[in-house]
Design a protein around this motif. Sequence first.
Motif, PDB file in Angstrom:
ATOM      1  N   LEU A   2     -10.024  -6.301  21.132  1.00  0.00           N
ATOM      2  CA  LEU A   2      -9.631  -5.023  21.710  1.00  0.00           C
ATOM      3  C   LEU A   2      -8.152  -4.735  21.465  1.00  0.00           C
ATOM      4  O   LEU A   2      -7.761  -3.593  21.255  1.00  0.00           O
ATOM      5  CB  LEU A   2      -9.926  -5.038  23.209  1.00  0.00           C
ATOM      6  N   ARG A   3      -7.352  -5.775  21.449  1.00  0.00           N
ATOM      7  CA  ARG A   3      -5.912  -5.625  21.205  1.00  0.00           C
ATOM      8  C   ARG A   3      -5.650  -5.112  19.793  1.00  0.00           C
ATOM      9  O   ARG A   3      -4.790  -4.273  19.582  1.00  0.00           O
ATOM     10  CB  ARG A   3      -5.219  -6.966  21.425  1.00  0.00           C
ATOM     11  N   LYS A   4      -6.418  -5.621  18.831  1.00  0.00           N
ATOM     12  CA  LYS A   4      -6.253  -5.174  17.447  1.00  0.00           C
ATOM     13  C   LYS A   4      -6.640  -3.709  17.296  1.00  0.00           C
ATOM     14  O   LYS A   4      -6.007  -2.975  16.538  1.00  0.00           O
ATOM     15  CB  LYS A   4      -7.076  -6.048  16.509  1.00  0.00           C
ATOM     16  N   ALA A  28      -6.347  -1.494  19.628  1.00  0.00           N
ATOM     17  CA  ALA A  28      -5.288  -0.725  20.278  1.00  0.00           C
ATOM     18  C   ALA A  28      -4.101  -0.547  19.339  1.00  0.00           C
ATOM     19  O   ALA A  28      -3.489   0.526  19.297  1.00  0.00           O
ATOM     20  CB  ALA A  28      -4.851  -1.417  21.558  1.00  0.00           C
ATOM     21  N   ILE A  29      -3.795  -1.570  18.557  1.00  0.00           N
ATOM     22  CA  ILE A  29      -2.699  -1.472  17.590  1.00  0.00           C
ATOM     23  C   ILE A  29      -3.044  -0.452  16.508  1.00  0.00           C
ATOM     24  O   ILE A  29      -2.210   0.365  16.110  1.00  0.00           O
ATOM     25  CB  ILE A  29      -2.393  -2.854  16.983  1.00  0.00           C
ATOM     26  N   LYS A  53      -5.093   2.092  16.828  1.00  0.00           N
ATOM     27  CA  LYS A  53      -5.035   3.415  17.457  1.00  0.00           C
ATOM     28  C   LYS A  53      -3.588   3.895  17.585  1.00  0.00           C
ATOM     29  O   LYS A  53      -3.282   5.053  17.319  1.00  0.00           O
ATOM     30  CB  LYS A  53      -5.697   3.357  18.832  1.00  0.00           C
ATOM     31  N   GLU A  54      -2.704   2.988  17.969  1.00  0.00           N
ATOM     32  CA  GLU A  54      -1.291   3.342  18.107  1.00  0.00           C
ATOM     33  C   GLU A  54      -0.684   3.728  16.755  1.00  0.00           C
ATOM     34  O   GLU A  54       0.106   4.668  16.663  1.00  0.00           O
ATOM     35  CB  GLU A  54      -0.530   2.175  18.713  1.00  0.00           C
TER      36      GLU A  54
END
Length: 53
Positions: free
Chosen positions: A2-4, A6-7, A9-10
């Motif tokens: 999920l963190r990847k 989010a990166i 998406k950012e």
Amino acid sequence: MLRKLAIFKELLQFLWKEKLWWMIPMVIVFVLFGVLLYLAQGSAVAPFIYTLF
């Protein structure tokens, strides 16, 4: 994982904000290429993918 996402998406939000629309397809292609290599890393399909490049 999920963190990847989010990166990613950012990064897309940054490109959109800075009006770098021409880079968005390039980033998407690189991400898809990375996913393809990751999924083929331990499978029997790997020799066939490597012949493409």
